[in-house]
Scaffold this active site. Structure first.
Site, short mmCIF file in Angstrom:
data_model
loop_
_atom_site.label_atom_id
_atom_site.label_comp_id
_atom_site.label_asym_id
_atom_site.label_seq_id
_atom_site.Cartn_x
_atom_site.Cartn_y
_atom_site.Cartn_z
N HIS A 98 5.07 -24.72 6.31
CA HIS A 98 4.30 -23.01 6.46
C HIS A 98 4.37 -21.96 5.72
CE1 HIS A 98 7.28 -22.17 9.56
NE2 HIS A 98 6.59 -21.19 8.95
N GLU A 130 12.33 -19.74 4.62
CA GLU A 130 12.71 -20.42 5.54
C GLU A 130 13.52 -22.41 5.78
OE1 GLU A 130 9.84 -20.08 9.65
OE2 GLU A 130 11.39 -20.88 10.83
CO CO Z 1 8.11 -19.41 9.88
#
Ligand code: CO
Length: 134
Positions: free
Chosen positions: A7, A130
């Site tokens: 994402h 991330e």
């Molecule tokens: Co995230």
């Protein structure tokens, strides 16, 4: 080592307005807001055919995205999330290359119920990265 782009997370100053824009103007499949108290954010997931967008809005007094929104009052891209097969192996490899892992260096359970880690943006061209075990 990294796999799919899981994402792109965008910090937003108005979660309802941003959700409506993605739903109505961009015609995306927009989910309901979800509180993530462990991460200090309320998240709206947007499903695209090849990845997800996550709209982030501060939750609570010590939200990690509040300072970002203070610096970027109209919002902005906050982080990108790449998938890895084995998050501990990925962490150890990255540390061996000199990359810094944020927090205590141990994975936390992320918004999708899977272990995640964050890497220092100064080590990645100014981008907070991330990693999610997927
Ligand atoms: Co995230």
């Amino acid at each position: 080592m990294i796999g799919r782009l899981n994402h792109v997370a965008i910090a937003v100053p108005d979660l309802e307005a941003a959700s409506a824009q993605y739903r109505d103007a961009l015609g995306a499949n927009v989910g309901a807001p979800q509180d993530e108290p462990d991460h200090g954010v309320t998240v709206v997931f947007i499903e695209l055919p090849n990845t997800k967008i996550e709209l982030l809005y501060p939750l609570g007094d010590n939200s990690p995205i509040q300072a970002f929104l203070d610096k970027n009052p109209s919002g902005g891209i906050h982080h990108v999330c790449y998938e890895v097969d084995d998050i501990l192996a990925a962490r150890d490899h990255l540390k061996s290359t000199g990359a810094r892992v944020l927090g205590d260096g141990n994975p936390k359970i992320g918004a999708h119920g899977k272990p995640v880690l964050f890497l220092h943006p100064k080590d990645f061209n100014g981008t907070l990265v991330e990693l999610e075990e997927a």
